[in-house]
Write a protein that holds these residues in place. Structure first.
Motif, PDB file in Angstrom:
ATOM      1  N   ALA A  17      26.531  15.504  -5.188  1.00  0.00           N
ATOM      2  CA  ALA A  17      26.554  16.307  -3.963  1.00  0.00           C
ATOM      3  C   ALA A  17      27.934  16.926  -3.739  1.00  0.00           C
ATOM      4  O   ALA A  17      28.042  18.086  -3.325  1.00  0.00           O
ATOM      5  CB  ALA A  17      26.148  15.458  -2.765  1.00  0.00           C
ATOM      6  N   LEU A  18      28.977  16.178  -4.024  1.00  0.00           N
ATOM      7  CA  LEU A  18      30.331  16.718  -3.899  1.00  0.00           C
ATOM      8  C   LEU A  18      30.564  17.860  -4.890  1.00  0.00           C
ATOM      9  O   LEU A  18      31.155  18.886  -4.538  1.00  0.00           O
ATOM     10  CB  LEU A  18      31.370  15.615  -4.100  1.00  0.00           C
ATOM     11  CG  LEU A  18      31.543  14.645  -2.939  1.00  0.00           C
ATOM     12  CD1 LEU A  18      32.377  13.443  -3.368  1.00  0.00           C
ATOM     13  CD2 LEU A  18      32.170  15.341  -1.746  1.00  0.00           C
ATOM     14  N   MET A  19      30.101  17.702  -6.118  1.00  0.00           N
ATOM     15  CA  MET A  19      30.245  18.768  -7.113  1.00  0.00           C
ATOM     16  C   MET A  19      29.455  20.013  -6.695  1.00  0.00           C
ATOM     17  O   MET A  19      29.934  21.141  -6.826  1.00  0.00           O
ATOM     18  CB  MET A  19      29.788  18.290  -8.497  1.00  0.00           C
ATOM     19  CG  MET A  19      30.685  17.253  -9.128  1.00  0.00           C
ATOM     20  SD  MET A  19      32.319  17.924  -9.500  1.00  0.00           S
ATOM     21  CE  MET A  19      33.314  17.049  -8.324  1.00  0.00           C
ATOM     22  N   TRP A  20      28.261  19.788  -6.163  1.00  0.00           N
ATOM     23  CA  TRP A  20      27.451  20.897  -5.668  1.00  0.00           C
ATOM     24  C   TRP A  20      28.185  21.626  -4.536  1.00  0.00           C
ATOM     25  O   TRP A  20      28.286  22.851  -4.528  1.00  0.00           O
ATOM     26  CB  TRP A  20      26.100  20.370  -5.177  1.00  0.00           C
ATOM     27  CG  TRP A  20      25.379  21.337  -4.295  1.00  0.00           C
ATOM     28  CD1 TRP A  20      24.624  22.393  -4.686  1.00  0.00           C
ATOM     29  CD2 TRP A  20      25.377  21.342  -2.857  1.00  0.00           C
ATOM     30  NE1 TRP A  20      24.146  23.054  -3.580  1.00  0.00           N
ATOM     31  CE2 TRP A  20      24.590  22.435  -2.449  1.00  0.00           C
ATOM     32  CE3 TRP A  20      25.952  20.533  -1.893  1.00  0.00           C
ATOM     33  CZ2 TRP A  20      24.371  22.723  -1.109  1.00  0.00           C
ATOM     34  CZ3 TRP A  20      25.736  20.824  -0.559  1.00  0.00           C
ATOM     35  CH2 TRP A  20      24.961  21.909  -0.183  1.00  0.00           C
ATOM     36  N   ALA A  21      28.717  20.853  -3.585  1.00  0.00           N
ATOM     37  CA  ALA A  21      29.411  21.447  -2.447  1.00  0.00           C
ATOM     38  C   ALA A  21      30.673  22.180  -2.891  1.00  0.00           C
ATOM     39  O   ALA A  21      30.982  23.256  -2.373  1.00  0.00           O
ATOM     40  CB  ALA A  21      29.757  20.368  -1.419  1.00  0.00           C
ATOM     41  N   LEU A  22      31.361  21.633  -3.862  1.00  0.00           N
ATOM     42  CA  LEU A  22      32.561  22.276  -4.387  1.00  0.00           C
ATOM     43  C   LEU A  22      32.226  23.643  -4.970  1.00  0.00           C
ATOM     44  O   LEU A  22      32.963  24.615  -4.779  1.00  0.00           O
ATOM     45  CB  LEU A  22      33.202  21.383  -5.455  1.00  0.00           C
ATOM     46  CG  LEU A  22      34.506  21.875  -6.079  1.00  0.00           C
ATOM     47  CD1 LEU A  22      35.592  21.970  -5.019  1.00  0.00           C
ATOM     48  CD2 LEU A  22      34.929  20.938  -7.191  1.00  0.00           C
ATOM     49  N   GLU A  23      31.099  23.740  -5.648  1.00  0.00           N
ATOM     50  CA  GLU A  23      30.703  24.990  -6.291  1.00  0.00           C
ATOM     51  C   GLU A  23      29.968  25.947  -5.363  1.00  0.00           C
ATOM     52  O   GLU A  23      30.086  27.159  -5.502  1.00  0.00           O
ATOM     53  CB  GLU A  23      29.802  24.692  -7.485  1.00  0.00           C
ATOM     54  CG  GLU A  23      30.493  23.975  -8.607  1.00  0.00           C
ATOM     55  CD  GLU A  23      29.551  23.594  -9.735  1.00  0.00           C
ATOM     56  OE1 GLU A  23      28.335  23.881  -9.629  1.00  0.00           O
ATOM     57  OE2 GLU A  23      30.036  23.002 -10.712  1.00  0.00           O
TER      58      GLU A  23
END
Length: 71
Positions: A17-23
């Motif tokens: 979820a953090l990687m998704w939000a970062l992108e």
């Protein structure tokens, strides 16, 4: 009587979820970061993690049914 069960949030879920939000969703990332860094409470962190994972799952193309990316 209907029984509702909470879906356990794993570290892998939070990381994805953090990687998704970062992108893709800077606002979600910043909201999570602000919540986590404004308090040292584990409960606050768990709530922020849960909210972010729920946003990520709701916005995935497969709506959270499969962990594999579809691109």
């Amino acid at each position: 009587m209907d029984e509702t069960r909470s879906v356990r949030i794993t570290r892998t879920d939070v990381r994805q979820a953090l990687m998704w939000a970062l992108e893709r969703d800077r606002a979600a990332l910043l909201a999570h970061r602000a919540a986590v860094h404004s308090s040292k409470s584990d409960l606050t962190r768990r709530r922020a993690d849960k909210a972010l994972v729920e946003q990520w799952r709701a916005r995935r193309p497969d709506n959270g049914q499969d962990a594999s990316p579809r691109e």
